[in-house]
Design a protein around this motif. Structure first.
Motif, PDB file in Angstrom:
ATOM      1  N   SER A 163      -1.866   6.330   6.908  1.00  0.00           N
ATOM      2  CA  SER A 163      -0.594   6.517   6.210  1.00  0.00           C
ATOM      3  C   SER A 163      -0.627   7.658   5.200  1.00  0.00           C
ATOM      4  O   SER A 163       0.366   8.381   5.030  1.00  0.00           O
ATOM      5  CB  SER A 163      -0.177   5.219   5.520  1.00  0.00           C
TER       6      SER A 163
ATOM      7  N   GLY B  36      -0.062   0.709   0.580  1.00  0.00           N
ATOM      8  CA  GLY B  36       0.959  -0.069   1.264  1.00  0.00           C
ATOM      9  C   GLY B  36       1.573  -1.084   0.329  1.00  0.00           C
ATOM     10  O   GLY B  36       0.978  -1.445  -0.698  1.00  0.00           O
TER      11      GLY B  36
ATOM     12  N   GLU C  32       3.855  -4.876   0.336  1.00  0.00           N
ATOM     13  CA  GLU C  32       4.405  -6.005   1.089  1.00  0.00           C
ATOM     14  C   GLU C  32       5.197  -6.898   0.141  1.00  0.00           C
ATOM     15  O   GLU C  32       4.849  -7.047  -1.034  1.00  0.00           O
ATOM     16  CB  GLU C  32       3.274  -6.846   1.720  1.00  0.00           C
TER      17      GLU C  32
ATOM     18  N   THR D 231       0.865  -7.634  10.204  1.00  0.00           N
ATOM     19  CA  THR D 231       1.793  -6.998   9.258  1.00  0.00           C
ATOM     20  C   THR D 231       1.655  -5.481   9.272  1.00  0.00           C
ATOM     21  O   THR D 231       2.596  -4.773   8.921  1.00  0.00           O
ATOM     22  CB  THR D 231       1.574  -7.510   7.832  1.00  0.00           C
ATOM     23  N   CYS D 232       0.486  -4.971   9.675  1.00  0.00           N
ATOM     24  CA  CYS D 232       0.282  -3.522   9.746  1.00  0.00           C
ATOM     25  C   CYS D 232      -0.735  -3.205  10.835  1.00  0.00           C
ATOM     26  O   CYS D 232      -1.840  -3.754  10.832  1.00  0.00           O
ATOM     27  CB  CYS D 232      -0.194  -2.967   8.402  1.00  0.00           C
TER      28      CYS D 232
ATOM     29  N   ASN E 100      -3.745   1.033   8.514  1.00  0.00           N
ATOM     30  CA  ASN E 100      -2.610   1.344   7.633  1.00  0.00           C
ATOM     31  C   ASN E 100      -1.686   2.382   8.276  1.00  0.00           C
ATOM     32  O   ASN E 100      -1.055   3.176   7.582  1.00  0.00           O
ATOM     33  CB  ASN E 100      -3.101   1.823   6.260  1.00  0.00           C
TER      34      ASN E 100
ATOM     35  N   ARG F 285       1.002   1.749  10.818  1.00  0.00           N
ATOM     36  CA  ARG F 285       2.406   1.361  10.952  1.00  0.00           C
ATOM     37  C   ARG F 285       2.627  -0.056  10.445  1.00  0.00           C
ATOM     38  O   ARG F 285       2.097  -1.016  10.974  1.00  0.00           O
ATOM     39  CB  ARG F 285       2.861   1.445  12.402  1.00  0.00           C
ATOM     40  N   GLN F 286       3.462  -0.149   9.411  1.00  0.00           N
ATOM     41  CA  GLN F 286       3.806  -1.447   8.849  1.00  0.00           C
ATOM     42  C   GLN F 286       4.950  -2.062   9.639  1.00  0.00           C
ATOM     43  O   GLN F 286       5.865  -1.366  10.093  1.00  0.00           O
ATOM     44  CB  GLN F 286       4.231  -1.288   7.389  1.00  0.00           C
TER      45      GLN F 286
ATOM     46  N   ARG G  40       8.176  -5.857   4.831  1.00  0.00           N
ATOM     47  CA  ARG G  40       8.329  -4.631   4.057  1.00  0.00           C
ATOM     48  C   ARG G  40       9.162  -4.863   2.799  1.00  0.00           C
ATOM     49  O   ARG G  40       9.910  -5.841   2.683  1.00  0.00           O
ATOM     50  CB  ARG G  40       8.972  -3.551   4.914  1.00  0.00           C
TER      51      ARG G  40
END
Length: 233
Positions: free
Chosen positions: A83, A119, A121, A168-169, A173, A175-176, A181
């Motif tokens: 990311s 990231g 969440e 979740t990802c 890291n 693609r979430q 999100r």
């Protein structure tokens, strides 16, 4: 209740230089991007340009380490960039960084300025604890394709973050998923800053403190905790 974050032994063996610092925040106020959050993104792009001094993002030692790790678990790092590298590439273009919402703008600014994957969440949407594991390939990853919700499955051996409901990802890291999100209605979040050697853990801590200060500035009165670093070594 504090969210548990665990790293599997398989991931520790794959990347012994991995470390992460979590920032947990409650009482946040989110909304559309503002002039102030946009200015932070522009400043982060300037800081990145100074840091790179004419180099491409993938030539930075930290990004090179992520590329090597992605290769080690079977992902092609030039196609599925971590990311931080993906954001850095966008930051250096004429179009610049995307404006998403205030909270996402804040952590993207920290990611670009420090060249560290970050990231976020929504804690109210995470089910159970979060674990960094190597996927079996059977886990569900709910995403959106062509405007419609769809379910994908990670590759066997792929490194993923997951909770009790599924991934979740993907690709560590890369693609979430939209399920957890940060949205404009988010009031509680967990922000995860991740690094590999040769980045000193102290540098990740400093970035986490900077993020915590920004969260406090944009959400006065929020309850924010910078957790102790967790290392795979």
């Amino acid at each position: 209740m504090t969210l548990s974050l665990t790293v599997s032994d398989e991931v520790r063996a794959l990347a012994p230089g991995f470390a992460h610092v979590a920032v947990e925040a409650h009482g946040l106020v989110n909304g559309p991007s503002t002039e102030a959050s946009s200015a932070l993104l522009d400043d982060a792009a300037r800081r990145l340009a100074v840091r790179l001094d004419g180099r491409a993002p993938h030539e930075d030692p930290h990004m090179a380490a992520w590329r090597a790790t992605y290769t080690a678990f079977g992902s092609k790092p030039s196609r599925t960039r971590n990311s931080a590298e993906a954001l850095a590439r966008r930051a250096l273009t004429d179009a610049g960084l995307p404006r998403i919402n205030v909270l996402v703008d804040l952590y993207n600014a920290i990611s670009v300025a420090h060249l560290i994957p970050v990231g976020g969440e929504d804690l109210d949407l995470v089910q159970g604890g979060m674990r960094l594991v190597r996927a079996s390939g059977e886990e569900d990853f709910v995403t959106v394709a062509g405007g419609e919700e769809t379910v994908e499955h990670p590759d066997a051996g792929e490194v993923v973050w997951r909770d009790e409901a599924g991934v979740t990802c993907r690709r560590w890291n890369w693609r979430q998923g939209p399920r957890t999100r940060l949205t404009e209605g988010t009031t509680s979040g967990i922000f995860l800053l991740e690094s590999l050697a040769p980045v000193p853990v102290a540098e990740v801590q400093a970035a986490a403190v900077e993020l915590a200060e920004l969260l406090e500035k944009f959400s006065p009165g929020a309850r924010i905790t910078v957790r102790e670093p967790q290392s795979a070594a």
